[in-house]
Write an enzyme that holds these catalytic residues in place. Structure first.
Site, PDB file in Angstrom:
ATOM      1  N   THR A   1      -2.406  -4.570  -1.487  1.00  0.00           N
ATOM      2  CA  THR A   1      -1.196  -5.609  -1.017  1.00  0.00           C
ATOM      3  C   THR A   1      -1.101  -6.120   0.325  1.00  0.00           C
ATOM      4  O   THR A   1      -0.370  -7.022   0.708  1.00  0.00           O
ATOM      5  CB  THR A   1       0.414  -5.058  -1.035  1.00  0.00           C
ATOM      6  OG1 THR A   1       0.211  -3.535  -0.509  1.00  0.00           O
ATOM      7  CG2 THR A   1       0.972  -4.421  -2.479  1.00  0.00           C
TER       8      THR A   1
ATOM      9  N   ARG B   1       7.042   2.952   5.974  1.00  0.00           N
ATOM     10  CA  ARG B   1       7.488   2.580   7.277  1.00  0.00           C
ATOM     11  C   ARG B   1       9.201   2.346   7.276  1.00  0.00           C
ATOM     12  O   ARG B   1       9.916   2.828   8.281  1.00  0.00           O
ATOM     13  CB  ARG B   1       6.957   1.586   8.184  1.00  0.00           C
ATOM     14  CG  ARG B   1       5.422   2.027   8.616  1.00  0.00           C
ATOM     15  CD  ARG B   1       4.501   0.817   8.976  1.00  0.00           C
ATOM     16  NE  ARG B   1       4.175   0.089   7.894  1.00  0.00           N
ATOM     17  CZ  ARG B   1       2.944  -0.687   7.928  1.00  0.00           C
ATOM     18  NH1 ARG B   1       2.540  -1.211   9.003  1.00  0.00           N
ATOM     19  NH2 ARG B   1       2.902  -1.317   6.762  1.00  0.00           N
TER      20      ARG B   1
ATOM     21  N   THR C   1     -19.035  11.528  -8.772  1.00  0.00           N
ATOM     22  CA  THR C   1     -18.210  11.968  -7.542  1.00  0.00           C
ATOM     23  C   THR C   1     -17.044  11.961  -7.847  1.00  0.00           C
ATOM     24  O   THR C   1     -16.217  12.895  -7.406  1.00  0.00           O
ATOM     25  CB  THR C   1     -18.760  11.261  -6.425  1.00  0.00           C
ATOM     26  OG1 THR C   1     -20.196  11.158  -6.297  1.00  0.00           O
ATOM     27  CG2 THR C   1     -17.836  11.682  -5.114  1.00  0.00           C
TER      28      THR C   1
ATOM     29  N   LYS D   1       4.333  10.676  -1.440  1.00  0.00           N
ATOM     30  CA  LYS D   1       3.043  10.152  -1.287  1.00  0.00           C
ATOM     31  C   LYS D   1       2.356  10.620  -0.233  1.00  0.00           C
ATOM     32  O   LYS D   1       2.643  10.477   0.892  1.00  0.00           O
ATOM     33  CB  LYS D   1       2.824   8.694  -1.313  1.00  0.00           C
ATOM     34  CG  LYS D   1       1.470   8.224  -1.449  1.00  0.00           C
ATOM     35  CD  LYS D   1       1.548   6.782  -1.596  1.00  0.00           C
ATOM     36  CE  LYS D   1       1.547   5.794  -0.388  1.00  0.00           C
ATOM     37  NZ  LYS D   1       0.374   5.849   0.407  1.00  0.00           N
TER      38      LYS D   1
ATOM     39  N   PRO E   1     -19.257   7.406 -10.607  1.00  0.00           N
ATOM     40  CA  PRO E   1     -18.698   8.136 -11.549  1.00  0.00           C
ATOM     41  C   PRO E   1     -18.680   9.673 -11.489  1.00  0.00           C
ATOM     42  O   PRO E   1     -17.714  10.050 -11.438  1.00  0.00           O
ATOM     43  CB  PRO E   1     -19.206   7.743 -12.830  1.00  0.00           C
ATOM     44  CG  PRO E   1     -19.584   6.460 -12.595  1.00  0.00           C
ATOM     45  CD  PRO E   1     -20.277   6.531 -11.169  1.00  0.00           C
TER      46      PRO E   1
ATOM     47  N   LYS F   1      -7.017   6.763  -3.046  1.00  0.00           N
ATOM     48  CA  LYS F   1      -7.921   5.541  -3.568  1.00  0.00           C
ATOM     49  C   LYS F   1      -9.408   5.881  -3.709  1.00  0.00           C
ATOM     50  O   LYS F   1     -10.281   5.201  -3.187  1.00  0.00           O
ATOM     51  CB  LYS F   1      -7.561   4.483  -2.396  1.00  0.00           C
ATOM     52  CG  LYS F   1      -6.206   4.012  -2.272  1.00  0.00           C
ATOM     53  CD  LYS F   1      -5.910   2.649  -1.596  1.00  0.00           C
ATOM     54  CE  LYS F   1      -4.400   2.294  -1.459  1.00  0.00           C
ATOM     55  NZ  LYS F   1      -3.776   3.365  -0.514  1.00  0.00           N
ATOM     56  N   LEU F   2      -9.597   6.542  -4.726  1.00  0.00           N
ATOM     57  CA  LEU F   2     -11.102   7.152  -4.695  1.00  0.00           C
ATOM     58  C   LEU F   2     -11.960   5.894  -5.343  1.00  0.00           C
ATOM     59  O   LEU F   2     -11.505   4.939  -6.031  1.00  0.00           O
ATOM     60  CB  LEU F   2     -11.367   8.038  -5.759  1.00  0.00           C
ATOM     61  CG  LEU F   2     -10.371   9.363  -5.423  1.00  0.00           C
ATOM     62  CD1 LEU F   2     -10.730  10.435  -6.684  1.00  0.00           C
ATOM     63  CD2 LEU F   2     -10.738  10.044  -4.258  1.00  0.00           C
TER      64      LEU F   2
HETATM   65  O1  C5P Z   1       4.931   1.462   5.535  1.00  0.00           O
HETATM   66  P1  C5P Z   1       4.636   0.541   4.185  1.00  0.00           P
HETATM   67  O2  C5P Z   1       6.055   0.681   3.384  1.00  0.00           O
HETATM   68  O3  C5P Z   1       3.872  -0.781   4.204  1.00  0.00           O
HETATM   69  O4  C5P Z   1       3.966   1.646   3.222  1.00  0.00           O
HETATM   70  C1  C5P Z   1       3.182   1.293   2.018  1.00  0.00           C
HETATM   71  C2  C5P Z   1       2.302   2.398   1.502  1.00  0.00           C
HETATM   72  O5  C5P Z   1       1.713   2.010   0.265  1.00  0.00           O
HETATM   73  C3  C5P Z   1       1.106   2.855   2.582  1.00  0.00           C
HETATM   74  O6  C5P Z   1       1.036   4.312   2.566  1.00  0.00           O
HETATM   75  C4  C5P Z   1       0.071   2.199   1.889  1.00  0.00           C
HETATM   76  O7  C5P Z   1      -1.270   2.904   1.974  1.00  0.00           O
HETATM   77  C5  C5P Z   1       0.460   2.150   0.350  1.00  0.00           C
HETATM   78  N1  C5P Z   1      -0.521   1.164  -0.360  1.00  0.00           N
HETATM   79  C6  C5P Z   1      -0.221  -0.057  -0.202  1.00  0.00           C
HETATM   80  N2  C5P Z   1      -0.793  -1.368  -1.016  1.00  0.00           N
HETATM   81  C7  C5P Z   1      -1.704  -0.829  -2.048  1.00  0.00           C
HETATM   82  C8  C5P Z   1      -1.690   0.736  -2.332  1.00  0.00           C
HETATM   83  C9  C5P Z   1      -0.872   1.594  -1.547  1.00  0.00           C
HETATM   84  O8  C5P Z   1       0.345  -0.514   0.752  1.00  0.00           O
HETATM   85  N3  C5P Z   1      -2.145  -1.446  -2.678  1.00  0.00           N
END
Ligand code: C5P
Length: 235
Positions: A119, A210, A69, A33, A67, A62-63
């Site tokens: 999340t 992470r 753009t 990603k 619409p 995460k646009l």
């Molecule tokens: O380090 P960690 O495992 O928490 O990373 C989660 C990844 O998922 C990050 O790149 C974050 O931007 C992405 N993400 C998220 N929650 C969302 C969408 C994407 O944590 N709803």
């Protein structure tokens, strides 16, 4: 070709670091990603470099815009030959419909992925944005809006995966961040589950950043999480 259900979040500041991380994990992950940090730092050339490592790419920008753009940005993402691109479902139906139409018109196989509720949100932080609904109701409302707009791929917390699986069945592709090995630090994620619990809840893909990036041995960390997830998928 790997059957790993992990998507490695390349949350690093440079293409050099991203490529080094990709080379370390190899086929322990099924996709990588490219998110805001790397894309803001190095742009499309980071995507190109990572693709040269052989990885399929999830472009997580995460646009969330008008619409027109978003439509034009989707066309540019399709030209980068990425597999998936995120948009915020809260951008609304006209934006989502244009994104889906553009992706299918470009015919590169790009899937539009709707982000429901981040999340990192708790019930309290969601309320503070002016949303009165419960987290689960808000996730469902946004997912339904996206589904009616032609979106079949969703980002959601593993806690809401079973809700969406129950609602949309096997046609939905569920991508869940907020994954932590048992006992690991949750950091700024509020709604986390282990790899096996997320798979049991119905996730197709697990986004992990992470816990792999910061591990002493990133490949070993990725393999352990991928094996746990695959084992749960078999059950
Ligand atoms: O380090 P960690 O495992 O928490 O990373 C989660 C990844 O998922 C990050 O790149 C974050 O931007 C992405 N993400 C998220 N929650 C969302 C969408 C994407 O944590 N709803």
């Amino acid at each position: 070709m790997t059957d790993s259900p992990l998507i490695l979040a390349l949350d690093v500041a440079s293409t050099l670091e991203a490529v080094s991380l990709c080379e370390k994990v190899g086929d322990a992950v099924g996709m990588v990603k490219v998110g805001l940090e790397l894309f803001v730092a190095d742009g499309p050339k980071s995507v190109e470099a990572v693709r040269n490592c052989g990885a399929s790419i999830f472009l997580d920008l995460k646009l969330h815009d008008i619409p027109e753009t978003v439509d034009r940005a989707v066309a540019r993402a399709a030209a980068l030959n990425v597999s998936m691109l995120t948009v915020h479902a809260s951008g609304g139906a006209p934006m989502l419909e244009r994104a889906v139409a553009r992706a299918s018109g470009e015919a590169t196989g790009l899937a539009i992925v709707a982000v429901t509720v981040l999340t990192s949100h708790t019930q309290a932080s969601l309320h503070a944005t002016g949303v009165a609904a419960t987290l689960a109701d808000q996730v469902l409302a946004l997912a339904q809006l996206a589904w009616q707009s032609g979106v079949t791929h969703f980002v959601c917390s593993p806690h809401e995966a079973s809700l969406l699986r129950g609602k949309f069945g096997q046609a939905a592709c569920l991508i869940t961040p907020g994954i932590r090995p048992r006992g690991a630090d949750v950091q700024d994620q509020a709604r986390v589950l282990t790899p096996s619990a997320a798979m049991q809840a119905g996730a197709n893909w697990l986004v992990v950043g992470r816990p792999i990036r910061d591990a002493q041995d990133p490949r070993a960390a990725a393999l352990a999480m991928a094996n746990e997830a695959k084992e749960a998928r078999r059950q």
